[in-house]
Write an enzyme that holds these catalytic residues in place. Structure first.
Site, PDB file in Angstrom:
ATOM      1  N   LYS A  27      -3.642  13.149  80.545  1.00  0.00           N
ATOM      2  CA  LYS A  27      -4.392  12.846  79.085  1.00  0.00           C
ATOM      3  C   LYS A  27      -3.371  13.277  77.935  1.00  0.00           C
ATOM      4  CE  LYS A  27      -9.878  11.916  79.227  1.00  0.00           C
ATOM      5  NZ  LYS A  27      -9.390  11.012  79.706  1.00  0.00           N
ATOM      6  N   ARG A  59     -16.274  10.736  87.956  1.00  0.00           N
ATOM      7  CA  ARG A  59     -18.072  10.379  89.061  1.00  0.00           C
ATOM      8  C   ARG A  59     -17.534  10.699  90.304  1.00  0.00           C
ATOM      9  NH1 ARG A  59     -13.731   4.647  88.498  1.00  0.00           N
ATOM     10  NH2 ARG A  59     -14.271   5.948  86.206  1.00  0.00           N
TER      11      ARG A  59
HETATM   12  N1  BES Z   1     -14.077  11.869  79.719  1.00  0.00           N
HETATM   13  C1  BES Z   1     -13.242  11.248  80.461  1.00  0.00           C
HETATM   14  C2  BES Z   1     -13.880   9.081  79.733  1.00  0.00           C
HETATM   15  C3  BES Z   1     -13.818   9.069  78.244  1.00  0.00           C
HETATM   16  C4  BES Z   1     -13.180   8.782  77.324  1.00  0.00           C
HETATM   17  C5  BES Z   1     -14.874  10.328  77.178  1.00  0.00           C
HETATM   18  C6  BES Z   1     -13.090   8.966  75.801  1.00  0.00           C
HETATM   19  C7  BES Z   1     -15.494  10.316  75.768  1.00  0.00           C
HETATM   20  C8  BES Z   1     -14.540  10.037  75.339  1.00  0.00           C
HETATM   21  C9  BES Z   1     -13.138  10.725  81.697  1.00  0.00           C
HETATM   22  O1  BES Z   1     -13.341  11.011  82.580  1.00  0.00           O
HETATM   23  C10 BES Z   1     -11.878   9.378  82.080  1.00  0.00           C
HETATM   24  O2  BES Z   1     -10.479  10.167  81.921  1.00  0.00           O
HETATM   25  N2  BES Z   1     -12.169   8.100  82.027  1.00  0.00           N
HETATM   26  C11 BES Z   1     -11.324   7.560  82.302  1.00  0.00           C
HETATM   27  C12 BES Z   1     -11.348   6.768  83.636  1.00  0.00           C
HETATM   28  C13 BES Z   1      -9.882   5.654  84.022  1.00  0.00           C
HETATM   29  C14 BES Z   1      -8.626   7.148  84.467  1.00  0.00           C
HETATM   30  C15 BES Z   1     -10.668   4.642  84.908  1.00  0.00           C
HETATM   31  C16 BES Z   1     -10.755   6.480  81.030  1.00  0.00           C
HETATM   32  O3  BES Z   1     -11.769   6.378  80.474  1.00  0.00           O
HETATM   33  O4  BES Z   1      -9.825   6.665  80.943  1.00  0.00           O
HETATM   34 MN    MN Z   2     -11.417  12.185  82.842  1.00  0.00          MN
END
Ligand code: BES
Ligand code: MN
Ligand code: ZN
Length: 504
Positions: free
Chosen positions: A283, A357
């Site tokens: 990230k 997931r």
């Molecule tokens: N934990 C994150 C989602 C999240 C984002 C929670 C911001 C709280 C605040 C999750 O694991 C994630 O990284 N999701 C990605 C999915 C994508 C790679 C398909 C996302 O939402 O960008």
């Molecule tokens: Mn994630």
């Protein structure tokens, strides 16, 4: 905190603060007029001054004059038609936040104005206000700091001032249950707020052990060797990237596979990513610190089963919390890795940041193996849900309309907001993999729906997914809550499980 329900007139109740909920425009032709008269016209003066307003969660502190409580606090709940269960909880909580840094050890809340506005009347209001007062006393800064400036006061006594005709024992029971609900939400919040250098998957499992012992719950914690042996390939694909080994936490009340009074064996499953760096699909740095909150689903189901054990011991309920750290390193999964899920499907990991997931899918399969007939998962799953719905509404997906309806109804009883999103079957083809059965991320279009479609692959029983990525924590303080974990969906899960409790 002691609880006392009284049918004395509000002006006759001794307390440091008498809390006066204002519904709609303040009307001085009833008991509020009597309070004002005894307070030498102070409330009317505040209205004239523009201090006492109709706007929800605005408040004013006033001297009490001839009212027995030492001070008066008005707190506005909005117009009558808009007072629902969520508002009532938040009135209790906002009261505690308004009193932050003040020296109050007893408060009395006048229930009548809220009871007149809410279906369910004084008994419902007593439970919801008590829960709100407990939730509003939560301040996560006390987790690490000895002295916190202007924290909500520690209350020794909460007095609920009920209408004359109220059934005092029934209101007392409702309030006691409300306190337990609030304490459960705060437990989830205090686990969730803890930093990732403090709460690893192992530490989360230890916390679960402590709770299981305390509340007489069965518990099993599966480490990496057993998880690998069982075939939890998706869970391990995420968990193996960190020096802090993963833990699949499994807790149960009641007996294995036993059906509850609603004819189901409910499993609540919570995403427990103690830190989500994204893994190799790392990230950006901005706000990455928030990803310590990515374990909130797990904290919520662990707290919820403990709350159910306190309110209705023996109610059949399974809680599964897959706990991992999603880290980049020489042992991490790579984009393009193909792993075998516990249900036998081959999953093509396109993006290691879509890790929630993966761990949930294996946890769902495992819950079904342990006899679950109905599944609810709670997860900070997608940034997309918070962009779509913000921090006040949780996104919901469901595979079975009847069960989804039951979950949403439990949410309404709990005073928590949900918005159902569609599982669009056509998009599933975009999740197909060339090498395996499916990918963990399709294209960005409809990504939120696709996260639900992915999870659905691991449910053969009625299943509901609650995406709390927006609602799990507040980036800034709200009038009713400190910044940080909100406790969202704890009360919903408890209400849902209690629908299966044996009648008292
Ligand atoms: N934990 C994150 C989602 C999240 C984002 C929670 C911001 C709280 C605040 C999750 O694991 C994630 O990284 N999701 C990605 C999915 C994508 C790679 C398909 C996302 O939402 O960008
Ligand atoms: Mn994630
Ligand atoms: Zn995540």
């Amino acid at each position: 905190m002691r609880l006392r329900v009284t049918t004395d007139q509000p002006w006759d109740v001794a307390a440091d603060v008498l809390v006066i909920p204002i519904v709609g425009e303040p009307a001085f032709d009833g008991p509020l007029g009597e309070i004002d008269r005894r307070a030498s016209g102070e409330l009317k003066a505040l209205v004239a001054f523009g201090e006492l307003r109709e706007k929800r969660f605005t408040s004013s502190l006033a001297a009490s004059g001839g009212v027995r409580a030492a001070r008066l606090l008005t707190i506005s709940a909005g117009v009558a038609g808009d007072v629902d269960r969520e508002v009532v909880v938040r009135i209790g909580a906002a009261t505690m936040h308004r009193l932050a840094g003040r020296h109050a050890t007893s408060i009395a809340v006048w229930l009548e104005p809220l009871a007149a506005a809410l279906d369910g009347g004084a008994e419902a209001v007593a439970g919801l206000v008590a829960r709100g007062v407990v939730e509003g006393s939560f301040d996560p800064r006390t987790l690490y700091l000895d002295a916190v400036p202007a924290a909500p006061p520690v209350i020794d006594e909460l007095v609920l001032v009920a209408p004359a005709a109220a059934d005092v024992p029934a209101l007392t029971r409702a309030a006691e249950r409300g306190v337990i609900m609030g304490e459960g939400a705060n437990l989830a919040r205090s686990l969730s707020n803890r930093a990732a250098n403090d709460v690893s998957p192992e530490v989360l499992a230890e916390e679960a052990y402590t709770l299981a012992r305390k509340h007489g719950l069965w518990i099993d914690v599966i480490g990496p060797d057993k998880a690998t042996e069982l075939g939890m390939g998706m869970f391990m694909a995420v968990g193996k990237g960190s020096d802090n080994p993963p833990r699949m936490i499994v807790m149960r009340s009641g007996k294995k596979g036993e059906l509850d009074a609603a004819g189901r064996h409910l499993a609540i499953i919570g995403k427990g990513v103690c830190f989500d760096s994204g893994g190799i699909s790392i990230k950006p740095a901005e706000r990455m610190e928030e990803m310590k909150m990515d374990k909130t689903g797990a904290c919520t189901v662990i707290a919820a089963i403990a709350t159910v054990a306190r309110l209705a011991p023996g109610t059949p309920l399974l809680a599964v919390a897959p706990a991992v750290e999603n880290m980049p390193g020489p042992h991490s999964s790579r984009p393009g890795d193909i792993v075998k899920a516990l249900n036998g499907k081959w999953v093509d990991i396109i993006n290691t940041d879509a890790e929630g997931r993966l761990i949930l899918g294996d946890a769902m399969t495992y819950a079904e193996r342990l006899g679950a007939t109905h599944l609810v998962d709670v997860a900070t799953l997608t940034g997309a849900v918070s962009r779509a719905l913000g921090d006040l509404v949780t996104g919901a997906f469901g595979s079975d309309p009847a069960f989804t309806g039951e979950v949403l109804a439990a949410g309404a009883r709990a005073g928590e907001r949900y918005w159902q999103l569609p599982l669009v079957d056509e998009y599933r083809t975009e999740m197909e993999s060339w090498y395996g059965d499916f990918v963990n991320t399709g294209g960005a279009e409809g990504g939120l729906v696709k996260s639900g479609l992915f999870l659905r692959e691991f449910a053969t029983k009625p299943w509901v997914h609650l995406d709390i990525a927006g609602t799990a924590y507040y980036r800034k303080a709200k009038p009713w809550a400190a910044r940080g974990a909100s406790g969202a969906s704890h009360a919903t899960l408890v209400e849902l499980a209690l629908a299966g409790a044996a009648p008292a």
